[in-house]
Write an enzyme that holds these catalytic residues in place. Structure first.
Site, PDB file in Angstrom:
ATOM      1  N   LYS A 105       0.854  -1.190   0.000  1.00 47.95           N
ATOM      2  CA  LYS A 105       0.000   0.000   0.000  1.00 47.95           C
ATOM      3  C   LYS A 105       0.881   1.228   0.000  1.00 47.95           C
ATOM      4  CE  LYS A 105      -4.523   0.421   0.043  1.00 47.95           C
ATOM      5  NZ  LYS A 105      -5.360  -0.428  -0.790  1.00 47.95           N
ATOM      6  N   GLY A 220     -24.340   3.638   0.047  1.00 44.84           N
ATOM      7  CA  GLY A 220     -23.209   4.160  -0.732  1.00 44.84           C
ATOM      8  C   GLY A 220     -23.551   4.089  -2.209  1.00 44.84           C
ATOM      9  N   TYR A 221     -23.396   5.219  -2.911  1.00 40.13           N
ATOM     10  CA  TYR A 221     -23.714   5.215  -4.342  1.00 40.13           C
ATOM     11  C   TYR A 221     -22.575   5.824  -5.149  1.00 40.13           C
ATOM     12  CZ  TYR A 221     -27.175   4.207  -7.928  1.00 40.13           C
ATOM     13  OH  TYR A 221     -27.855   3.636  -8.986  1.00 40.13           O
ATOM     14  N   ASN A 223     -18.827   4.513  -7.114  1.00 36.22           N
ATOM     15  CA  ASN A 223     -18.572   3.559  -8.195  1.00 36.22           C
ATOM     16  C   ASN A 223     -19.120   2.165  -7.870  1.00 36.22           C
ATOM     17  OD1 ASN A 223     -16.683   1.294  -9.239  1.00 36.22           O
ATOM     18  ND2 ASN A 223     -16.411   2.929 -10.706  1.00 36.22           N
ATOM     19  N   ALA A 224     -18.741   1.630  -6.705  1.00 39.27           N
ATOM     20  CA  ALA A 224     -19.142   0.258  -6.355  1.00 39.27           C
ATOM     21  C   ALA A 224     -20.645   0.159  -6.136  1.00 39.27           C
ATOM     22  CB  ALA A 224     -18.386  -0.206  -5.117  1.00 39.27           C
ATOM     23  N   TYR A 226     -23.141   2.082  -7.302  1.00 38.55           N
ATOM     24  CA  TYR A 226     -23.893   2.221  -8.555  1.00 38.55           C
ATOM     25  C   TYR A 226     -23.815   0.949  -9.391  1.00 38.55           C
ATOM     26  CZ  TYR A 226     -24.385   3.071 -13.551  1.00 38.55           C
ATOM     27  OH  TYR A 226     -24.710   2.933 -14.877  1.00 38.55           O
TER      28      TYR A 226
END
EC number: 1.4.1.3
Length: 420
Positions: A105, A220-221, A223-224, A226
């Site tokens: 990381k 949560g909307y 990238n993931a 949606y």
């Protein structure tokens, strides 16, 4: 915000997993420490001619199974402890997916919102110059993460190529690149696509004949969130009855159209007030009477305070760390099937691996090939974990750790790094 030191959590989780397997003390001690920590200073010329100095990190937690792999985060509150913890989680994530990688990381302490595009480019290139000696397509392969994107990866790859004076294989130095320079099809939807396959298999082990008509709520909307809404409704026939973002959520028992909601969010800054839906809070979304709940936003949203009110039969952890350890116990007692984060959201790193493979071989796959291979990987990983959970009667998260740690331990034994 999270109050516990992130790396302390890593150590606790590792010690907990060790109770369910045979592992030597020395191996455990080894796994508690990253194999390499690099801290760098990056001077960047700003647009006004002044020079600002930034601090960056690269942590390589364990390379027993192969080159380390993991994203680069740009965050004003980045800490070395967070980067260390995320590098360790990448070790477990790549191991549970059986990818030939270890965990890495990177991070830079910076508020990217305060930088111009030219300043971002200079920072990206400066970071690669600073960590050049510890990365390569066969040693450590970065990728995008918080506040970094394909454009930043493109600058970084270009800088690496400029220094190394190599071309094609250098494409494999970084994943999450634009398609024009070695990116992979299917990368943008990968996290959600991978999660959808684990939800499908979880439904099978619960004895559901089909997901068609079943309900899902997604917190949560981005990238993931949606893509998960789109895939679960369009490919699996599920009813997406609720979605939310940081400002609040919406509910419609008849189902929501993923694309229309995204259009509304882009135009109005939030999914709230979407026509034909009722506004709800994020807290209410989590406690809805649905078949599947997918927390896909931030960490620690299901805690001992609300875990008892969760009514979903499957909790798919698309976000990192959305359920606290205390809440894990409560959900387990309630008989809820949890798909732990580093299994559920591993589609992203898996398609990153596919991108690297395509770069190294110089042969590129169709979207169908990417999805088919991702399906096989996610399905196998799901049953690797589920079978251990069943056999030992333990939580899916503990089982995922057992699978991952066992694989890394075996590689360390075979290399002669540790003894039984």
């Amino acid at each position: 915000m999270v109050e516990q030191d992130p790396y302390e959590i890593v150590i606790k989780q590792l010690e907990r997993a060790a109770q369910y397997m045979e592992i030597s003390e020395e191996a455990l001690e080894f796994l508690k420490r990253p194999q390499r920590i690099v801290e760098v200073t990056i001077p960047v010329e700003m647009d006004d001619g002044s020079v600002k100095v930034f601090t960056g990190f690269r942590v390589q937690h364990n390379w027993a199974r192969g080159p380390t792999k993991g994203g680069i985060r740009w965050h004003p509150e980045e800490t070395l402890s967070t980067v260390k913890a995320l590098a360790a989680w990448m070790t477990w994530k790549t191991a549970v997916m059986d990818l030939p990688y270890g965990g890495g990381k990177g991070g830079i302490i910076v508020d990217p919102k305060k930088l111009s595009d030219r300043e971002k480019e200079r920072l990206a290139r400066g970071y690669i110059r600073a960590i050049y000696d510890v990365i390569s397509p066969y040693e450590d392969i970065p990728a995008p993460d918080v506040y970094t994107n394909p454009q930043i990866m493109a600058w970084m790859m270009d800088e690496y190529e400029t220094i190394s004076r190599r071309k094609t294989p250098a494409f494999g130095i970084i994943t999450g690149k634009p398609l024009s320079i070695g990116g992979s099809l299917g990368r943008i939807e990968a996290t959600a696509r991978g999660a959808s396959y684990t939800i499908r298999e979880a439904a099978k082990v619960l004895g559901w004949d089909t997901l068609k008509g079943k309900t899902i709520a997604i917190q949560g909307y981005g990238n993931a969130g949606y893509y998960l809404a789109k895939i679960m409704s369009e490919d699996f026939g599920m009813k997406v009855v609720a979605v939310s973002d940081s400002k609040g959520g919406i509910y419609n028992p008849d189902g929501l159209n993923a694309d229309e909601v995204l259009k509304w969010k882009n135009e109005h800054g939030s999914v709230k007030d979407f026509p034909g839906a009722t506004n709800i809070t994020n807290e209410e979304l989590l406690e809805l009477e649905v078949d599947v709940l997918a927390p896909a936003a931030i960490e620690e949203v299901i805690t001992k305070k609300n875990a008892d009110n969760i009514k979903a039969k499957i909790v798919a952890e698309v976000a990192n760390g959305p359920v606290t350890p205390e809440a894990d116990e409560i959900l387990f007692e309630k008989g809820i099937l949890q798909i732990p984060d580093f299994l559920c959201n591993a589609g992203g790193v898996t398609v990153s691996y596919f991108e690297w493979v395509q770069n190294i071989t110089g042969y590129y796959w169709t979207i169908e090939e990417v999805r088919e291979r991702l399906d096989k990987k996610m399905t196998k990983a799901f049953y690797d974990v589920y079978n251990i959970a069943k056999e030992k009667n333990i939580h899916m998260r503990d089982a995922a750790y057992v699978v991952a740690v066992q694989r890394v331990y075996q590689a360390m034994l075979d290399r002669g790094w540790v003894k039984h």
